[in-house]
Structures are given as C-alpha cells and as structure tokens.
Write a protein that holds these residues in place. Sequence first.
Motif, PDB file in Angstrom:
ATOM      1  N   ILE A 113     -43.202 -83.200   2.274  1.00 17.36           N
ATOM      2  CA  ILE A 113     -44.223 -84.085   1.712  1.00 17.36           C
ATOM      3  C   ILE A 113     -45.417 -83.287   1.201  1.00 17.36           C
ATOM      4  CG2 ILE A 113     -45.575 -84.611   3.772  1.00 17.36           C
ATOM      5  CD1 ILE A 113     -45.331 -87.594   2.821  1.00 17.36           C
ATOM      6  N   TYR A 114     -45.639 -82.092   1.753  1.00 20.24           N
ATOM      7  CA  TYR A 114     -46.749 -81.252   1.301  1.00 20.24           C
ATOM      8  C   TYR A 114     -46.555 -80.752  -0.120  1.00 20.24           C
ATOM      9  CZ  TYR A 114     -48.171 -81.239   6.153  1.00 20.24           C
ATOM     10  OH  TYR A 114     -48.558 -81.622   7.392  1.00 20.24           O
ATOM     11  N   CYS A 115     -45.307 -80.639  -0.575  1.00 15.88           N
ATOM     12  CA  CYS A 115     -45.079 -80.209  -1.960  1.00 15.88           C
ATOM     13  C   CYS A 115     -44.735 -81.396  -2.854  1.00 15.88           C
ATOM     14  CB  CYS A 115     -44.025 -79.115  -2.043  1.00 15.88           C
ATOM     15  SG  CYS A 115     -42.368 -79.586  -1.605  1.00 15.88           S
ATOM     16  N   GLY A 116     -45.003 -82.600  -2.392  1.00 14.77           N
ATOM     17  CA  GLY A 116     -44.897 -83.785  -3.233  1.00 14.77           C
ATOM     18  C   GLY A 116     -43.535 -84.446  -3.253  1.00 14.77           C
ATOM     19  N   LYS A 117     -42.725 -84.242  -2.231  1.00 16.57           N
ATOM     20  CA  LYS A 117     -41.409 -84.873  -2.184  1.00 16.57           C
ATOM     21  C   LYS A 117     -41.248 -85.641  -0.878  1.00 16.57           C
ATOM     22  CE  LYS A 117     -38.923 -81.721  -5.096  1.00 16.57           C
ATOM     23  NZ  LYS A 117     -37.693 -80.993  -5.280  1.00 16.57           N
ATOM     24  N   ILE A 118     -40.482 -86.737  -0.949  1.00 13.81           N
ATOM     25  CA  ILE A 118     -40.152 -87.465   0.270  1.00 13.81           C
ATOM     26  C   ILE A 118     -38.651 -87.695   0.305  1.00 13.81           C
ATOM     27  CG2 ILE A 118     -42.382 -88.624   0.330  1.00 13.81           C
ATOM     28  CD1 ILE A 118     -40.900 -91.214  -0.362  1.00 13.81           C
ATOM     29  N   PHE A 119     -38.125 -87.897   1.497  1.00 13.95           N
ATOM     30  CA  PHE A 119     -36.698 -88.120   1.683  1.00 13.95           C
ATOM     31  C   PHE A 119     -36.409 -89.614   1.651  1.00 13.95           C
ATOM     32  CE2 PHE A 119     -32.908 -88.657   4.369  1.00 13.95           C
ATOM     33  CZ  PHE A 119     -32.036 -87.840   3.660  1.00 13.95           C
ATOM     34  N   VAL A 120     -35.468 -90.002   0.807  1.00 11.59           N
ATOM     35  CA  VAL A 120     -35.042 -91.394   0.707  1.00 11.59           C
ATOM     36  C   VAL A 120     -33.634 -91.466   1.288  1.00 11.59           C
ATOM     37  CG1 VAL A 120     -34.548 -93.307  -0.851  1.00 11.59           C
ATOM     38  CG2 VAL A 120     -36.433 -91.755  -1.362  1.00 11.59           C
ATOM     39  N   THR A 121     -33.454 -92.286   2.308  1.00 10.88           N
ATOM     40  CA  THR A 121     -32.153 -92.378   2.962  1.00 10.88           C
ATOM     41  C   THR A 121     -31.145 -93.144   2.112  1.00 10.88           C
ATOM     42  OG1 THR A 121     -32.838 -94.358   4.145  1.00 10.88           O
ATOM     43  CG2 THR A 121     -33.134 -92.271   5.281  1.00 10.88           C
ATOM     44  N   GLU A 125     -26.831 -92.432  -2.870  1.00 10.05           N
ATOM     45  CA  GLU A 125     -26.842 -91.339  -1.901  1.00 10.05           C
ATOM     46  C   GLU A 125     -28.273 -91.058  -1.439  1.00 10.05           C
ATOM     47  OE1 GLU A 125     -24.187 -89.700  -0.613  1.00 10.05           O
ATOM     48  OE2 GLU A 125     -22.990 -91.184  -1.689  1.00 10.05           O
ATOM     49  N   SER A 126     -28.418 -90.430  -0.268  1.00 10.00           N
ATOM     50  CA  SER A 126     -29.742 -90.010   0.185  1.00 10.00           C
ATOM     51  C   SER A 126     -30.174 -88.805  -0.653  1.00 10.00           C
ATOM     52  CB  SER A 126     -29.716 -89.672   1.671  1.00 10.00           C
ATOM     53  OG  SER A 126     -28.742 -88.706   1.932  1.00 10.00           O
ATOM     54  N   ARG A 127     -31.488 -88.695  -0.847  1.00  7.99           N
ATOM     55  CA  ARG A 127     -31.989 -87.633  -1.710  1.00  7.99           C
ATOM     56  C   ARG A 127     -33.492 -87.451  -1.507  1.00  7.99           C
ATOM     57  NH1 ARG A 127     -31.632 -92.340  -4.394  1.00  7.99           N
ATOM     58  NH2 ARG A 127     -33.318 -92.945  -5.762  1.00  7.99           N
ATOM     59  N   TYR A 128     -34.013 -86.346  -2.051  1.00 11.58           N
ATOM     60  CA  TYR A 128     -35.451 -86.112  -2.099  1.00 11.58           C
ATOM     61  C   TYR A 128     -35.953 -86.533  -3.472  1.00 11.58           C
ATOM     62  CZ  TYR A 128     -35.362 -83.484   2.229  1.00 11.58           C
ATOM     63  OH  TYR A 128     -35.228 -83.128   3.533  1.00 11.58           O
ATOM     64  N   VAL A 129     -37.073 -87.223  -3.506  1.00  9.90           N
ATOM     65  CA  VAL A 129     -37.655 -87.665  -4.768  1.00  9.90           C
ATOM     66  C   VAL A 129     -39.110 -87.217  -4.836  1.00  9.90           C
ATOM     67  CG1 VAL A 129     -36.148 -89.667  -5.047  1.00  9.90           C
ATOM     68  CG2 VAL A 129     -38.279 -89.926  -3.823  1.00  9.90           C
ATOM     69  N   LYS A 130     -39.596 -87.027  -6.056  1.00 12.18           N
ATOM     70  CA  LYS A 130     -41.004 -86.675  -6.237  1.00 12.18           C
ATOM     71  C   LYS A 130     -41.853 -87.902  -5.969  1.00 12.18           C
ATOM     72  CE  LYS A 130     -40.680 -82.767  -9.214  1.00 12.18           C
ATOM     73  NZ  LYS A 130     -41.389 -81.979 -10.196  1.00 12.18           N
ATOM     74  N   LYS A 131     -42.921 -87.716  -5.250  1.00 12.42           N
ATOM     75  CA  LYS A 131     -43.829 -88.783  -4.873  1.00 12.42           C
ATOM     76  C   LYS A 131     -44.951 -88.891  -5.895  1.00 12.42           C
ATOM     77  CE  LYS A 131     -44.678 -91.853  -1.789  1.00 12.42           C
ATOM     78  NZ  LYS A 131     -44.611 -93.099  -2.419  1.00 12.42           N
ATOM     79  N   LEU A 132     -45.702 -89.963  -5.843  1.00 10.41           N
ATOM     80  CA  LEU A 132     -46.782 -90.187  -6.778  1.00 10.41           C
ATOM     81  C   LEU A 132     -48.027 -89.357  -6.455  1.00 10.41           C
ATOM     82  CD1 LEU A 132     -46.518 -94.060  -7.140  1.00 10.41           C
ATOM     83  CD2 LEU A 132     -45.648 -92.313  -8.691  1.00 10.41           C
TER      84      LEU A 132
END
Length: 53
Positions: free
Chosen positions: A22-30, A36-43
């Motif tokens: 989360i510190y580099c602007g990504k969160i994990f979506v289950t 599929e689960s993945r990491y996405v860029k956050k706002l």
Amino acid sequence: MWLEGGIKITKANIWDLIRNLIYCGKIFVTKYKDQESRYVKKLHEPLIFEELF
C-alpha cells in the motif's frame, strides 16, 4: 519492545509493515466470482516509488 499504548513490536511486525504494498500505491483485491485475485493501483498517491520499493 512495548510501545506506550501497550502494542508489542517485534522484528516480524516491522518487516510486515515495511513490505506492505500500500505504501507504493497498490492494494490486494481478493478473488471474486470469475475474477482472479490481483494487485491494483490505488487512487492515493504512493508514499514511495514502486522502483524503490
């Protein structure tokens, strides 16, 4: 080590904190239904660049 509020800090806790994406602007979506689960860029703006992370 205990902090003022009674929270115990261990080396493992610190390692988990600094490795949080989360510190580099990504969160994990289950996984959800057929996605599929993945990491996405956050706002929010990242605190550290992904290249440095």
